[in-house]
Design an enzyme around this catalytic site. Sequence first.
Site, PDB file in Angstrom:
ATOM      1  N   CYS A   1      -5.903  -4.747  24.545  1.00 37.58           N
ATOM      2  CA  CYS A   1      -4.646  -4.332  23.917  1.00 37.58           C
ATOM      3  C   CYS A   1      -4.872  -2.985  23.236  1.00 37.58           C
ATOM      4  O   CYS A   1      -5.820  -2.806  22.484  1.00 37.58           O
ATOM      5  CB  CYS A   1      -4.200  -5.362  22.889  1.00 37.58           C
ATOM      6  SG  CYS A   1      -2.891  -4.735  21.826  1.00 37.58           S
TER       7      CYS A   1
ATOM      8  N   CYS B   1      -0.285  -8.741  18.866  1.00 32.90           N
ATOM      9  CA  CYS B   1       1.077  -8.234  19.087  1.00 32.90           C
ATOM     10  C   CYS B   1       2.104  -9.367  19.095  1.00 32.90           C
ATOM     11  O   CYS B   1       3.295  -9.114  18.994  1.00 32.90           O
ATOM     12  CB  CYS B   1       1.186  -7.518  20.426  1.00 32.90           C
ATOM     13  SG  CYS B   1       0.166  -6.051  20.570  1.00 32.90           S
TER      14      CYS B   1
ATOM     15  N   HIS C   1       0.845  -1.191   0.000  1.00 32.96           N
ATOM     16  CA  HIS C   1       0.000   0.000   0.000  1.00 32.96           C
ATOM     17  C   HIS C   1       0.883   1.244   0.000  1.00 32.96           C
ATOM     18  O   HIS C   1       2.111   1.149  -0.155  1.00 32.96           O
ATOM     19  CB  HIS C   1      -0.982  -0.017   1.175  1.00 32.96           C
ATOM     20  CG  HIS C   1      -0.344  -0.126   2.533  1.00 32.96           C
ATOM     21  ND1 HIS C   1       0.607   0.753   2.992  1.00 32.96           N
ATOM     22  CD2 HIS C   1      -0.530  -1.026   3.534  1.00 32.96           C
ATOM     23  CE1 HIS C   1       0.974   0.420   4.218  1.00 32.96           C
ATOM     24  NE2 HIS C   1       0.316  -0.673   4.570  1.00 32.96           N
TER      25      HIS C   1
ATOM     26  N   LYS D   1      -6.456   7.584   8.809  1.00 30.02           N
ATOM     27  CA  LYS D   1      -5.426   6.559   8.830  1.00 30.02           C
ATOM     28  C   LYS D   1      -5.777   5.501   7.791  1.00 30.02           C
ATOM     29  O   LYS D   1      -6.954   5.191   7.607  1.00 30.02           O
ATOM     30  CB  LYS D   1      -5.407   5.904  10.225  1.00 30.02           C
ATOM     31  CG  LYS D   1      -4.031   5.921  10.878  1.00 30.02           C
ATOM     32  CD  LYS D   1      -4.036   5.219  12.227  1.00 30.02           C
ATOM     33  CE  LYS D   1      -2.857   4.277  12.280  1.00 30.02           C
ATOM     34  NZ  LYS D   1      -2.500   3.821  13.617  1.00 30.02           N
TER      35      LYS D   1
ATOM     36  N   LYS E   1      -7.396  -1.491   5.962  1.00 31.32           N
ATOM     37  CA  LYS E   1      -8.044  -2.418   5.040  1.00 31.32           C
ATOM     38  C   LYS E   1      -9.545  -2.180   5.010  1.00 31.32           C
ATOM     39  O   LYS E   1     -10.155  -2.180   3.956  1.00 31.32           O
ATOM     40  CB  LYS E   1      -7.782  -3.851   5.499  1.00 31.32           C
ATOM     41  CG  LYS E   1      -6.786  -4.609   4.643  1.00 31.32           C
ATOM     42  CD  LYS E   1      -6.724  -6.063   5.111  1.00 31.32           C
ATOM     43  CE  LYS E   1      -5.460  -6.711   4.577  1.00 31.32           C
ATOM     44  NZ  LYS E   1      -5.213  -8.037   5.137  1.00 31.32           N
TER      45      LYS E   1
ATOM     46  N   HIS F   1       4.053   1.184   2.381  1.00 26.81           N
ATOM     47  CA  HIS F   1       5.185   0.387   1.878  1.00 26.81           C
ATOM     48  C   HIS F   1       5.823   1.089   0.677  1.00 26.81           C
ATOM     49  O   HIS F   1       7.042   1.088   0.512  1.00 26.81           O
ATOM     50  CB  HIS F   1       4.737  -0.982   1.354  1.00 26.81           C
ATOM     51  CG  HIS F   1       3.922  -1.812   2.311  1.00 26.81           C
ATOM     52  ND1 HIS F   1       2.625  -2.175   2.052  1.00 26.81           N
ATOM     53  CD2 HIS F   1       4.236  -2.354   3.506  1.00 26.81           C
ATOM     54  CE1 HIS F   1       2.181  -2.932   3.038  1.00 26.81           C
ATOM     55  NE2 HIS F   1       3.132  -3.047   3.950  1.00 26.81           N
TER      56      HIS F   1
ATOM     57  N   HIS G   1      -4.699  -3.453  19.393  1.00 27.95           N
ATOM     58  CA  HIS G   1      -5.607  -4.387  18.721  1.00 27.95           C
ATOM     59  C   HIS G   1      -7.029  -4.359  19.275  1.00 27.95           C
ATOM     60  O   HIS G   1      -7.911  -5.018  18.740  1.00 27.95           O
ATOM     61  CB  HIS G   1      -5.029  -5.808  18.770  1.00 27.95           C
ATOM     62  CG  HIS G   1      -3.771  -5.932  17.975  1.00 27.95           C
ATOM     63  ND1 HIS G   1      -2.525  -5.748  18.536  1.00 27.95           N
ATOM     64  CD2 HIS G   1      -3.573  -6.137  16.655  1.00 27.95           C
ATOM     65  CE1 HIS G   1      -1.607  -5.864  17.591  1.00 27.95           C
ATOM     66  NE2 HIS G   1      -2.209  -6.091  16.444  1.00 27.95           N
TER      67      HIS G   1
ATOM     68  N   CYS H   1      -1.132 -10.913  23.976  1.00 27.58           N
ATOM     69  CA  CYS H   1      -1.982 -10.478  22.850  1.00 27.58           C
ATOM     70  C   CYS H   1      -1.542 -11.217  21.594  1.00 27.58           C
ATOM     71  O   CYS H   1      -0.372 -11.155  21.204  1.00 27.58           O
ATOM     72  CB  CYS H   1      -1.866  -8.976  22.627  1.00 27.58           C
ATOM     73  SG  CYS H   1      -2.741  -8.441  21.120  1.00 27.58           S
TER      74      CYS H   1
HETATM   75 ZN   LIG Z   1      -2.086  -6.323  20.532  1.00 30.15          ZN
END
Ligand SMILES: [Zn+2]
Length: 515
Positions: free
Chosen positions: A144, A130, A19, A298, A301, A22, A147, A127
Site C-alpha cells: 500500500c 486504508c 497536533h 512531515k 508520531k 488539527h 501504509h 489494506c
Molecule cells: Zn493503506
Amino acid sequence: MSRHYAITTPIYYVNAEPHIGHTYTTVVADTLARYHRLAGEETFFLTGTDEHGDKIAEAAARDGLEPKAFTDRISGIFRDTWDEIGISYDRFIRTTDADHIRAVQTLLTRVHDQGDIDFREYEGLYCVGCERFLTDRDMVDGLCRDHERAPERRKESNYFFKMTRYFDWLGETLEAQPDLIRPERYRNEVLAMLREGSGLDDLCISRPKSRLTWGIELPFDADYVCYVWFDALINYLAGMGYPDDPAFEVRWAAAEHLVAKDILKPHGVFWPTMLRAAGLPLYQHLNVHGYWNVDDRKISKSLGNMISPLAMREQYGFDAFRYFLLRDMSFGLDASFTEEALVTRINADLANNLGNLVSRTLNMTARYCDGQVPEPDGAGAEEEHVRDASVEAARAVDEHMRRLEPNRALAAIFALVDATNRYVDARAPWKAAKDEARMGEVRTTLHTCCQALHSIALLLGPFVPDTAEEILARLGCSGALASARLPDTAAAFDAPAPGTSTRKGEALFPRVEAP
Ligand SMILES: [Zn+2]
C-alpha cells in the site's frame, strides 16, 4: 433577514491526540466563525470526532478497552483541548451520537430507495490501514502506497454506492462553479481524478459484521455496518440538524468546509456525489489547505514532532501560537513550523510592532493626558492618512476573510499597525510635549493613536481574541467586540470618545528568547 454562515472542520479521527495539523484547521475555522459573527451573520461552527472503523476497533483492543470506552476517552481529549484554548464551536459532534446515527440511516435509506446502492460480490486486495480494497494505483511494489504494508486478498459481498454515474455531473459542476473547491489547484486535482479515473470506481459502502461490528448498521441489511468514510461525511448534515431540525436548511445552504489536502478525494468526489444522490444541495465551498511540516519534516508520531497546542500555550501563550499559525501559512500551500520562526514572529510582529504601539500610546496618554483619551485639537492630513489606513484595513480584512486568506487579512491589519507607528514617529509627541504651546498637537496625536488602536483591536478580535480584549480593556472599551459590526465599526474610527479612562499595563507580548 440576517445572513447565515456555517463553517466545519473535518471530524478528527480518534487514533491520535490533537497536533499542529488539527490545531491549524480548527483555529482557522474558529477565526472565520468569529469574523462572521462580528460581521453580524448568524453563524454556526461545527467540529467533532470520527469514531468508527477497524482502525479504532484495533486500537481499542490494543488498549484492552471496548471501542466506545476508547473513543469516549480520545474524543474527550479533543473536546477538552478545544475548550482550553477557547475554540468557539457551536456543536461538537461525535459519530457515535444518536442523532448522527439516525441521519446516516436516513440518508442511506433515501439513496438505497432510489436505486443508487446495489449489492455485489467483490474480490481484491484489501489494506487494513486504508480500510478499503486497493487499486493498482494505490500500490508500489505490492505494498500500500500510504501504509507500506502488504494488502490481503479478500473476497466479499458488499453494498456499493453507484458513485460513477455522477462523475459527468460533478465535472460539469466544477466547470460551472470554478471556486466550489478552492484554491484552484485543488479543483484541478479533482478534475484530474475524474478525467483519468484515478482508480475511482463505485464506492463500497459496507462492511460485513462478521469482520467488523464497530459501525452504524445499514438500515436495509442488519448483517452489515456502514463504511467509515460514508458515515463520517454525513456528520456535516447531522451536525446542522439533518433530517428534520427546522434550522437545517438555512445552515446547510451556507455551509463552508475546511479540510487539509490529504482528504481532498472524499470531500471533493465522494461527498458531492453523495449529496447529489440524496437530492441535497452542495456545500458553498470546499476550502483546502496544505500541510504543516515541522523542522522541515512531515509530522509523525514516531518522530515525536506533532506539536501539542497545550504545550505551545504553556510556553508562549495561545494567542501567540495562534497568530503564528494564521500568519505563516499561505492558505492552500504547505508551511514550515520551527520554534525559531515562531519566536521571530512573536518578537517582530507582536512584541515590537503591536506591543510597542500599545505601550507608547497608553504610556504617553497617562503621562500627558492624565490617562484619559484627549480631546483633539483639529485634524490635518497626517491624521486623515491614519484614518484612511484604518478604512482600507477593514475593507481588506473583509475581502480576504471571504476569500479564505487569513494570512493576507493579518498582513492588512499589520499594515495599519505600521502606518500608525510611522505616524507617531513623525509626530514625535514626546518632543512636542516639551513645549506647552504644542500641547494641542500632542492631544491630537494621542487621540488619533487611541482611535487607530481601537480599530486594530476590533480587527484583531477574530484572530487573537484574548489580546484584542486586553487592548480594548486598556482603552476603556471592554466589551466593544460584542457590539461591533465588522468591517463598519473598525472603519468608523470614532472610538474611544475623548474623556474615556485608559490604563497602562504590562508589556502585551514580552520579548521571548529563541529556544
Ligand atoms: Zn493503506
